[in-house]
Design an enzyme around this catalytic site. Structure first.
Site, PDB file in Angstrom:
ATOM      1  N   CYS A 144       0.862  -1.176   0.000  1.00 46.83           N
ATOM      2  CA  CYS A 144       0.000   0.000   0.000  1.00 46.83           C
ATOM      3  C   CYS A 144       0.901   1.229   0.000  1.00 46.83           C
ATOM      4  CB  CYS A 144      -0.983  -0.018   1.170  1.00 46.83           C
ATOM      5  SG  CYS A 144      -0.264   0.182   2.805  1.00 46.83           S
ATOM      6  N   ASN A 171       2.403   1.447   4.301  1.00 44.43           N
ATOM      7  CA  ASN A 171       2.626   0.169   4.980  1.00 44.43           C
ATOM      8  C   ASN A 171       2.291   0.244   6.468  1.00 44.43           C
ATOM      9  OD1 ASN A 171       5.385  -2.113   5.587  1.00 44.43           O
ATOM     10  ND2 ASN A 171       3.325  -2.637   4.988  1.00 44.43           N
ATOM     11  N   CYS A 192      -1.481   0.604   7.280  1.00 45.04           N
ATOM     12  CA  CYS A 192      -2.917   0.306   7.395  1.00 45.04           C
ATOM     13  C   CYS A 192      -3.291  -0.933   6.587  1.00 45.04           C
ATOM     14  CB  CYS A 192      -3.766   1.486   6.931  1.00 45.04           C
ATOM     15  SG  CYS A 192      -3.615   2.972   7.936  1.00 45.04           S
ATOM     16  N   ARG A 193      -3.381  -0.771   5.288  1.00 45.16           N
ATOM     17  CA  ARG A 193      -3.909  -1.833   4.432  1.00 45.16           C
ATOM     18  C   ARG A 193      -2.959  -3.011   4.259  1.00 45.16           C
ATOM     19  NH1 ARG A 193      -5.279   1.839  -0.579  1.00 45.16           N
ATOM     20  NH2 ARG A 193      -3.355   2.792   0.198  1.00 45.16           N
ATOM     21  N   SER A 194      -1.716  -2.759   3.867  1.00 42.87           N
ATOM     22  CA  SER A 194      -0.823  -3.890   3.598  1.00 42.87           C
ATOM     23  C   SER A 194      -0.443  -4.670   4.855  1.00 42.87           C
ATOM     24  CB  SER A 194       0.403  -3.470   2.781  1.00 42.87           C
ATOM     25  OG  SER A 194       1.128  -2.445   3.403  1.00 42.87           O
ATOM     26  N   ASP A 216      -8.243   3.450   1.281  1.00 37.42           N
ATOM     27  CA  ASP A 216      -7.304   3.814   2.339  1.00 37.42           C
ATOM     28  C   ASP A 216      -8.092   4.357   3.525  1.00 37.42           C
ATOM     29  OD1 ASP A 216      -5.284   4.748   3.969  1.00 37.42           O
ATOM     30  OD2 ASP A 216      -4.192   5.751   2.352  1.00 37.42           O
TER      31      ASP A 216
END
Length: 154
Positions: free
Chosen positions: A7, A10, A12-14, A123
Site C-alpha cells: 500500500c 505500509n 494500514c492496508r498492507s 485507504d
C-alpha cells in the site's frame, strides 16, 4: 511462493493483509507460502501498523504488533513471486519501480475477490474506524480466495 502486500505507507492496508495472510496460511497449513508487506512511500519506515488497524485486527484474532513498515525496493521484484497492491496508485508506482527483467508479478489484491464491488482497497487512514473494518473484510475475502487458488495448483 513468496507474496508481498503493498500500500502507500505500509501502516494500514498492507500490514492488515499481511497479518490476515499469516493467520490463514497457518490455519490452512500452506507452509510453502510466505508473506511480507511494504509501502511505496517511505513516510512510516520502521513504524508499527496504525493503532486502529492493529486494534481491529486483534478483535478478529489477527496480531499485527510484530510488523514494522518498510518501503518497496527494486530487489523485492526479484525476491517475491507475487506483489499484490491495494489500489491503482500503488499499482502504477510498483510498475514504475519494477526493473525490466524482474520476475515478480504485480497484481491488485482485489482481483482475487470474486465479484468485488470495489476496484481498490480504500485507504482508511483519514477516516473513521469503520474503514478499518472494511479493509479487513476486503483483504480477508481476497486472501482466502488467493490461498484457495494456490492450494489447487500445488
Amino acid at each position: 511462493m513468496k507474496i508481498m502486500f503493498v500500500c502507500l505507507g505500509n501502516i494500514c492496508r498492507s500490514p492488515t493483509a499481511h497479518g490476515i495472510a499469516i493467520k490463514l496460511i497457518r490455519d490452512s497449513q500452506l507452509n510453502q507460502v510466505t508473506v511480507t508487506s511494504s509501502g511505496t512511500a517511505s513516510y512510516h519506515v520502521g513504524s508499527p501498523p496504525d493503532k486502529r488497524a492493529t486494534e481491529y485486527a486483534l478483535s478478529k484474532g489477527v496480531d499485527l504488533s510484530v510488523l514494522r513498515a518498510q518501503q518497496l525496493q527494486k530487489a523485492d521484484f526479484y525476491e517475491q513471486d507475487l506483489i499484490l497492491v491495494m489500489d491503482q496508485s500503488n499499482y502504477e508506482n510498483a510498475l514504475a519501480l519494477r526493473p525490466a527483467d524482474a520476475t515478480a508479478k504485480i497484481e491488485k489484491l482485489l482481483w482475487y475477490y470474486p465479484n468485488c464491488p470495489f476496484e481498490d482497497v480504500p485507504d482508511p487512514y483519514y477516516g473513521e474506524n469503520e474503514g478499518f473494518a472494511q479493509v479487513f473484510h476486503l483483504c480477508e475475502v481476497a486472501i482466502t480466495h488467493l490461498l484457495e487458488d494456490i492450494s489447487k495448483t500445488r
